[in-house]
Design an enzyme around this catalytic site. Structure first.
Site, PDB file in Angstrom:
ATOM      1  N   GLU A 121      -9.149 -11.995  16.012  1.00  0.00           N
ATOM      2  CA  GLU A 121      -9.896 -12.073  14.387  1.00  0.00           C
ATOM      3  C   GLU A 121     -10.180 -13.280  13.895  1.00  0.00           C
ATOM      4  OE1 GLU A 121      -9.248  -7.564  13.147  1.00  0.00           O
ATOM      5  OE2 GLU A 121      -7.676  -9.064  12.340  1.00  0.00           O
TER       6      GLU A 121
ATOM      7  N   ALA B 227      -9.869  -0.483  13.735  1.00  0.00           N
ATOM      8  CA  ALA B 227     -11.105  -1.419  13.824  1.00  0.00           C
ATOM      9  C   ALA B 227     -10.420  -2.796  14.026  1.00  0.00           C
ATOM     10  CB  ALA B 227     -11.889  -1.420  13.080  1.00  0.00           C
TER      11      ALA B 227
ATOM     12  N   SER C 156       0.779  -1.263   0.026  1.00  0.00           N
ATOM     13  CA  SER C 156      -0.005   0.049  -0.010  1.00  0.00           C
ATOM     14  C   SER C 156       0.935   1.540  -0.179  1.00  0.00           C
ATOM     15  CB  SER C 156      -0.996  -0.085   1.261  1.00  0.00           C
ATOM     16  OG  SER C 156      -1.815  -1.055   1.193  1.00  0.00           O
ATOM     17  N   GLY C 157       1.788   1.345   0.981  1.00  0.00           N
ATOM     18  CA  GLY C 157       2.488   2.488   0.959  1.00  0.00           C
ATOM     19  C   GLY C 157       3.669   2.588  -0.282  1.00  0.00           C
TER      20      GLY C 157
ATOM     21  N   CYS D 180      -1.792  -6.167   2.869  1.00  0.00           N
ATOM     22  CA  CYS D 180      -3.278  -5.775   2.962  1.00  0.00           C
ATOM     23  C   CYS D 180      -4.114  -6.442   1.932  1.00  0.00           C
ATOM     24  CB  CYS D 180      -3.392  -4.359   2.868  1.00  0.00           C
ATOM     25  SG  CYS D 180      -5.078  -3.914   3.124  1.00  0.00           S
TER      26      CYS D 180
ATOM     27  N   GLU E  38     -26.566   6.625  18.737  1.00  0.00           N
ATOM     28  CA  GLU E  38     -26.756   7.675  19.231  1.00  0.00           C
ATOM     29  C   GLU E  38     -26.274   7.939  20.992  1.00  0.00           C
ATOM     30  OE1 GLU E  38     -31.335   7.697  20.550  1.00  0.00           O
ATOM     31  OE2 GLU E  38     -31.325   5.611  19.578  1.00  0.00           O
TER      32      GLU E  38
ATOM     33  N   TYR F 100      -4.807  -8.829  18.046  1.00  0.00           N
ATOM     34  CA  TYR F 100      -5.862  -8.480  17.244  1.00  0.00           C
ATOM     35  C   TYR F 100      -5.910  -9.621  16.059  1.00  0.00           C
ATOM     36  CZ  TYR F 100      -3.606  -6.118  13.392  1.00  0.00           C
ATOM     37  OH  TYR F 100      -2.732  -5.775  12.295  1.00  0.00           O
TER      38      TYR F 100
ATOM     39  N   CYS G 274      -5.864  -7.607   5.230  1.00  0.00           N
ATOM     40  CA  CYS G 274      -7.320  -6.938   5.487  1.00  0.00           C
ATOM     41  C   CYS G 274      -8.125  -7.459   4.462  1.00  0.00           C
ATOM     42  CB  CYS G 274      -6.833  -5.388   5.296  1.00  0.00           C
ATOM     43  SG  CYS G 274      -5.497  -4.634   6.008  1.00  0.00           S
TER      44      CYS G 274
ATOM     45  N   HIS H 119     -32.242   8.422  16.043  1.00  0.00           N
ATOM     46  CA  HIS H 119     -33.061   7.340  16.761  1.00  0.00           C
ATOM     47  C   HIS H 119     -33.726   6.614  15.864  1.00  0.00           C
ATOM     48  CE1 HIS H 119     -34.814   5.525  20.281  1.00  0.00           C
ATOM     49  NE2 HIS H 119     -36.038   5.718  19.596  1.00  0.00           N
TER      50      HIS H 119
ATOM     51  N   THR I  20      -2.688  -0.071   7.125  1.00  0.00           N
ATOM     52  CA  THR I  20      -2.667   0.135   5.795  1.00  0.00           C
ATOM     53  C   THR I  20      -2.696   1.702   5.736  1.00  0.00           C
ATOM     54  OG1 THR I  20      -3.297  -1.943   5.022  1.00  0.00           O
ATOM     55  CG2 THR I  20      -3.794  -0.328   3.579  1.00  0.00           C
TER      56      THR I  20
ATOM     57  N   ASP J 237       4.820  -0.475   7.576  1.00  0.00           N
ATOM     58  CA  ASP J 237       5.091  -1.476   8.508  1.00  0.00           C
ATOM     59  C   ASP J 237       6.502  -1.591   9.001  1.00  0.00           C
ATOM     60  OD1 ASP J 237       2.593  -1.622   8.623  1.00  0.00           O
ATOM     61  OD2 ASP J 237       2.325  -3.599   8.288  1.00  0.00           O
TER      62      ASP J 237
ATOM     63  N   TYR K  74      -3.784  -2.848  -9.070  1.00  0.00           N
ATOM     64  CA  TYR K  74      -2.657  -2.117  -8.708  1.00  0.00           C
ATOM     65  C   TYR K  74      -1.546  -1.985  -9.704  1.00  0.00           C
ATOM     66  CZ  TYR K  74      -3.705  -1.686  -3.636  1.00  0.00           C
ATOM     67  OH  TYR K  74      -4.194  -1.303  -2.379  1.00  0.00           O
TER      68      TYR K  74
ATOM     69  N   LYS L  99      -9.138 -11.353   4.877  1.00  0.00           N
ATOM     70  CA  LYS L  99      -9.425 -11.214   6.217  1.00  0.00           C
ATOM     71  C   LYS L  99     -11.023 -10.999   6.390  1.00  0.00           C
ATOM     72  CE  LYS L  99      -8.812  -8.424   9.249  1.00  0.00           C
ATOM     73  NZ  LYS L  99      -7.871  -7.414   9.848  1.00  0.00           N
TER      74      LYS L  99
END
Length: 450
Positions: A182, A340, A15-16, A43, A438, A178, A48, A433, A310, A302, A99, A51
């Site tokens: 996951e 997340a 990605s980078g 990723c 909320e 994580y 990512c 609502h 990412t 990374d 890509y 996954k």
């Protein structure tokens, strides 16, 4: 006329790296990029994207149970891994193609091979050729870490999780971060009998109260969790694996996954020989401009071990290209980066944890409730939300959400937090609502102060 073959040579097609290469080329630079595996990096190819698709696949049994509670005559059969895996591979091929097309369209010269640093302005390709560049960007990412122990060659890493021919019936996952959590949730949802083992508490570094909610729900969903244990050997027995837990008896599993962290992929890259300083974990040490101690060599993503996400790598790569080639000097802001965790339940987080705020003078606001959708279906699981508010400035410095679509919610909250929103400004925002979100604007009194 430049004395170099290229203005920029990027090592790594994740990605980078691809963002930096494309933007630099757009600024008029002559750019080359080398990737030894597949374009898209961790990723897209082994992180990512696949996954998250597995997360979606694993959630359908619970969705059918909910549908039945809502009156639908719904049933679900067995999960066909082969069908899913074929489509997954096709999607990854499609994304890799995009890509590659993006790089070629920008005029970037691609080398489908390993490249290493041969000097401050030189890159060595796998065939032995030396290419010169005014600037070198290292964007090779990281790799899964597996500690040395007897039989460690028998275990899987996260890189292997998308390559199964058939799903195992039983799996031991070792780790508490994580990635481990996951995959425990994903495989449990796909019908695999999952045990999760770690030497310490799960999800360390995250807000403790939030992680306790996640761990409790994982256990109720059927994941067997044990902490305070260490594996001292793994033995292959036919198609199964015998695992010896220190101080205990042996257990047998169809597969063993080690998700015990990731380390920068700098080994054998030639950086130290070129004079680039590395950290204790092998990370490339850079300043706020992503520049190493060798002025012509930069690093993003990374491999620098700053924030392993990412979108962070993408922004670092873009800022580098704008600074060096676009006459627009700018730095990546690493403050208040939301993230997340795609466990079940999902976890969204931004800013400081309650533990990090302890002793600084902060008010803690919490809310826990059964959301309408699952309450009606007879599900006892609760949503949990927490705000950390600085007592002196009343600025919201931390937000932690456990529940369905928490990742979507934290993205929106992060915008307000990045703008320096106060608790009063949260409260002044009218609630939508009925929604789970909320509650973020209706928590009037602090639960406690730290």
């Amino acid at each position: 006329m430049s004395n170099f073959d290229f203005d920029l040579f990027v090592i790594g097609g994740g990605s980078g790296g691809v963002r930096a290469a494309r933007i630099a080329a757009g600024h008029g630079a002559k750019v080359a990029l080398a990737e030894e595996y597949r374009m898209g990096g961790t990723c897209v190819i082994r992180g990512c994207v696949p996954k998250k698709l597995m997360v979606y696949a694993s959630g359908y049994p619970e969705a059918v149970r909910e549908a039945q509670a809502y009156g639908w005559d719904a049933t679900i059969g067995a999960f066909d891994w082969e069908v899913f895996h074929r489509k997954l591979e096709a999607e990854l091929d499609r994304l890799e193609g995009l890509y590659r097309k993006g790089q070629e369209g920008a005029g970037v010269t691609l080398h489908d091979c390993r490249a290493t640093v041969a000097g401050p302005h030189e890159v060595r390709l796998a065939d032995g050729r030396i290419v010169s560049a005014k600037h070198i960007l290292v964007a090779v990412g990281g790799k899964p870490f597996v500690p040395e122990f007897e039989g460690c060659e028998h275990v899987l890493t996260s890189n292997d999780m998308f390559k199964f021919k058939t799903l195992p019936k039983t799996m031991l996952i070792v780790g508490g971060g994580y990635i481990a959590c996951e995959f425990a949730c994903i495989l449990n949802g796909l019908g695999v009998e999952v045990s999760l083992l770690n030497r310490s508490a799960l999800l360390r570094g995250f807000d403790a109260e939030s992680r306790d909610v996640i761990v409790g729900q994982m256990e109720r969903a059927g994941v067997r969790i044990r902490t305070g244990h260490v594996i001292d050997r793994v033995t292959c027995k036919g198609t199964a694996f015998s695992v010896h837990i220190a101080g205990q008896t042996e257990e047998t599993y169809d597969a063993v996954l080690y998700a015990t962290g990731r380390v920068p992929l700098t080994e054998g890259l030639g950086l130290e020989e070129a004079g680039v300083k590395l950290g204790q974990r092998g990370e490339v040490l850079v300043d706020e401009w992503s520049q190493t101690n060798v002025p012509s060599i930069f690093a993003v993503g990374d491999v620098t071990d700053r924030i392993q996400l990412t979108p962070v790598a993408i922004r670092e790569g873009h800022a580098f290209a704008d600074t060096v080639f676009g006459a627009n000097p700018r730095k990546m802001d690493h403050d208040l980066v939301a993230s997340a965790v795609f466990t079940q339940p999902e976890f969204g987080t931004c800013g400081v944890t309650e533990e990090e705020a302890a002793g600084t003078g902060a008010d803690i606001y919490t809310s826990s409730f059964r959301p309408m959708k699952s309450l009606f279906a007879g599900n006892d699981e609760k949503v949990f939300l927490k705000l950390v508010v600085d007592q002196k400035t009343q600025v919201v410095t931390g937000c932690h959400i456990v529940g369905p679509d928490a990742g979507e919610m934290i993205q929106m909250v992060a915008i307000a937090m990045k703008m320096g929103a106060t608790k009063a400004q949260f409260d002044a925002t009218c609630a939508v609502h009925p929604t789970m979100a909320e509650e973020l604007v209706t928590m009037r009194s602090p639960t406690r102060s730290v």
